[in-house]
Design an enzyme around this catalytic site. Structure first.
Site, PDB file in Angstrom:
ATOM      1  CE  LYS A 166       7.761 -38.716  46.906  1.00 20.47           C
ATOM      2  NZ  LYS A 166       7.711 -38.405  45.477  1.00 20.47           N
ATOM      3  CG  ASN A 216       6.527 -37.947  38.433  1.00 15.79           C
ATOM      4  OD1 ASN A 216       5.895 -37.690  39.466  1.00 15.79           O
ATOM      5  ND2 ASN A 216       7.588 -37.246  38.055  1.00 15.79           N
ATOM      6  CG  ASN A 274      10.242 -30.237  45.631  1.00 19.95           C
ATOM      7  OD1 ASN A 274      10.230 -29.426  44.692  1.00 19.95           O
ATOM      8  ND2 ASN A 274       9.607 -31.386  45.583  1.00 19.95           N
ATOM      9  N   GLY A 324      18.675 -33.770  35.714  1.00 23.30           N
ATOM     10  CA  GLY A 324      17.766 -33.796  34.562  1.00 23.30           C
ATOM     11  C   GLY A 324      18.402 -34.604  33.446  1.00 23.30           C
ATOM     12  N   GLY A 325      18.015 -35.866  33.355  1.00 22.41           N
ATOM     13  CA  GLY A 325      18.468 -36.686  32.238  1.00 22.41           C
ATOM     14  C   GLY A 325      19.885 -37.211  32.333  1.00 22.41           C
ATOM     15  CB  CYS A 331       6.633 -30.622  43.343  1.00 22.28           C
ATOM     16  SG  CYS A 331       5.713 -32.077  42.801  1.00 22.28           S
TER      17      CYS A 331
HETATM   18  C1  LIG Z   1       8.798 -40.755  39.835  1.00 29.47           C
HETATM   19  C2  LIG Z   1       9.441 -39.454  40.200  1.00 29.47           C
HETATM   20  C3  LIG Z   1       9.249 -38.905  41.477  1.00 29.47           C
HETATM   21  C4  LIG Z   1       9.846 -37.696  41.822  1.00 29.47           C
HETATM   22  N1  LIG Z   1       9.672 -37.206  43.090  1.00 29.47           N
HETATM   23  C5  LIG Z   1      10.302 -36.051  43.451  1.00 29.47           C
HETATM   24  C6  LIG Z   1      10.210 -35.567  44.785  1.00 29.47           C
HETATM   25  O1  LIG Z   1       9.584 -36.154  45.670  1.00 29.47           O
HETATM   26  N2  LIG Z   1      10.864 -34.400  45.077  1.00 29.47           N
HETATM   27  C7  LIG Z   1      11.609 -33.708  44.145  1.00 29.47           C
HETATM   28  O2  LIG Z   1      12.195 -32.665  44.471  1.00 29.47           O
HETATM   29  N3  LIG Z   1      11.731 -34.176  42.883  1.00 29.47           N
HETATM   30  C8  LIG Z   1      11.098 -35.321  42.528  1.00 29.47           C
HETATM   31  N4  LIG Z   1      11.254 -35.798  41.245  1.00 29.47           N
HETATM   32  C9  LIG Z   1      12.090 -35.038  40.289  1.00 29.47           C
HETATM   33  C10 LIG Z   1      13.519 -35.570  40.251  1.00 29.47           C
HETATM   34  O3  LIG Z   1      14.144 -35.473  41.521  1.00 29.47           O
HETATM   35  C11 LIG Z   1      14.360 -34.811  39.216  1.00 29.47           C
HETATM   36  O4  LIG Z   1      14.449 -33.440  39.552  1.00 29.47           O
HETATM   37  C12 LIG Z   1      13.794 -34.896  37.796  1.00 29.47           C
HETATM   38  O5  LIG Z   1      13.176 -36.143  37.579  1.00 29.47           O
HETATM   39  C13 LIG Z   1      14.860 -34.672  36.740  1.00 29.47           C
HETATM   40  O6  LIG Z   1      15.914 -35.593  36.882  1.00 29.47           O
HETATM   41  P1  LIG Z   1      15.980 -36.991  36.058  1.00 29.47           P
HETATM   42  O7  LIG Z   1      15.773 -36.646  34.621  1.00 29.47           O
HETATM   43  O8  LIG Z   1      17.338 -37.565  36.348  1.00 29.47           O
HETATM   44  O9  LIG Z   1      14.870 -37.838  36.585  1.00 29.47           O
HETATM   45  C14 LIG Z   1      10.661 -37.017  40.874  1.00 29.47           C
HETATM   46  C15 LIG Z   1      10.855 -37.562  39.606  1.00 29.47           C
HETATM   47  C16 LIG Z   1      10.272 -38.765  39.255  1.00 29.47           C
HETATM   48  C17 LIG Z   1      10.525 -39.329  37.880  1.00 29.47           C
END
Ligand SMILES: Cc1cc2nc3c(=O)[nH]c(=O)nc-3n(C[C@H](O)[C@H](O)[C@H](O)COP(=O)(O)O)c2cc1C
Length: 300
Positions: free
Chosen positions: A40, A64, A122, A237-238, A125
């Site tokens: 995280k 989120n 990161n 992403g997805g 965000c």
């Molecule tokens: C509940 C949640 C918490 C996330 N927390 C972080 C985080 O702490 N740091 C970060 O770089 N990305 C965070 N992300 C983004 C994900 O790492 C990712 O870049 C984004 O969700 C796209 O990928 P996915 O579609 O596979 O979820 C978070 C995403 C979700 C859904």
């Protein structure tokens, strides 16, 4: 596969913030067959995160507004040590979120000292105030990568989708980033028409999961076209199965991260992606390394 100066084999990881928020979660990701674990995001000071609800489902994805809830810089060492104590053997990528380049430097130094294998900056965000206030993100990217590079650890840079994305990738490459991680969630919100109020406790949030996949694939595609020879690209992403992962690889990613799908469908998605990619590579008769960016071949 060597990705951003780290051996990530198989080239599949969890995405930051999903499942591996604790070292015990990282062990689950390892047992599910990933090639590296991503923590995280840690910030300098502890953060509570936004009000509930922080995560709501939307069209096969999530929105989120967690807002980087984390125990602060002190949590980095604890996390890495606990993961190793629990028997974790994979490379560990520590995600960090600074408000300034100096903070990124401090956080990267702490990650290196704690024994991390790479640091993921990161810089994208959508749920924290400071990223929204950055006017010239490309120059902050450049200074942050430079600050993090002094820590002597591979530096990955996680960026978000937007008009300036290629400028930011360029800044990361010029500052010596070892990989770019594309993309973070996309700014989004939902409004409840009966209460006439925003649904998320944090009011606005970030969209993730299958709905953002074509956007993320395009980001990887563009970055590979412009910078493929100079930097490794990690697609996120997805990704919810091997076919989605293969799309990212063909667009130019050397590895993928899986976030929302782990939360919606469970950790088995990692094994499905890993095994599916192996069988895909066999079926098309080409090793995965050769498939990186293959969709660009023959195009003008
Ligand atoms: C509940 C949640 C918490 C996330 N927390 C972080 C985080 O702490 N740091 C970060 O770089 N990305 C965070 N992300 C983004 C994900 O790492 C990712 O870049 C984004 O969700 C796209 O990928 P996915 O579609 O596979 O979820 C978070 C995403 C979700 C859904």
């Amino acid at each position: 596969m060597i990705v951003g100066r780290v051996r990530v084999e198989p080239p599949v990881m969890n995405a930051s913030g999903v499942v591996a928020s604790s070292a015990a979660g990282a062990i689950k990701v390892e047992k599910a067959g990933a090639g590296a674990v991503v923590t995280k995001t840690f910030t300098l000071r502890p953060r509570r995160g936004n009000k509930a609800p922080m995560v709501v489902p939307y069209l096969g994805g999530l929105i989120n507004s967690v807002g980087l809830a984390n125990p602060g810089i002190g949590g980095i060492r604890e996390y890495v040590e606990e993961y190793r104590r629990l028997g974790g053997t994979l490379p560990i990528v520590v995600s960090v979120g600074g408000e300034t380049p100096e903070e990124f430097g401090k956080l990267a130094a702490e990650a290196a000292e704690a024994g991390a294998d790479a640091v993921e900056l990161n810089m994208s965000c959508p749920n924290v105030s400071w990223t929204a206030s950055w006017e010239d993100i490309a120059s902050i990217v450049k200074e942050s990568v430079e600050a993090a590079k002094t820590a002597n650890i591979p530096v990955w840079v996680k960026l978000g989708y937007g008009k300036g994305l290629m400028k930011e990738v360029k800044a990361a490459v010029e500052a010596g980033a070892d990989a770019v991680v594309l993309i973070n969630t996309i700014p989004a919100m939902l409004i409840d028409v009966w209460s006439m109020k925003p649904v998320l406790g944090g009011v606005t949030g970030g969209l993730s999961g299958a709905p953002i996949r074509p956007i993320a694939v395009k980001a990887v595609w563009d970055a590979y076209r412009e910078f493929g020879g100079s930097v490794d690209i990690i697609g996120v992403g997805g990704v919810d199965g091997w076919e989605a992962a293969a799309e990212f690889i063909l667009a130019g990613a050397k590895a993928v991260q899986v976030g929302t799908a782990l939360s919606l469908a469970g950790l088995d998605v990692i094994r499905e992606v890993v095994e599916g990619l192996i069988s895909y590579s066999r079926k098309v008769g080409r090793p995965l390394e050769e498939l990186v960016g293959a969709a660009h071949q023959g195009l003008p």
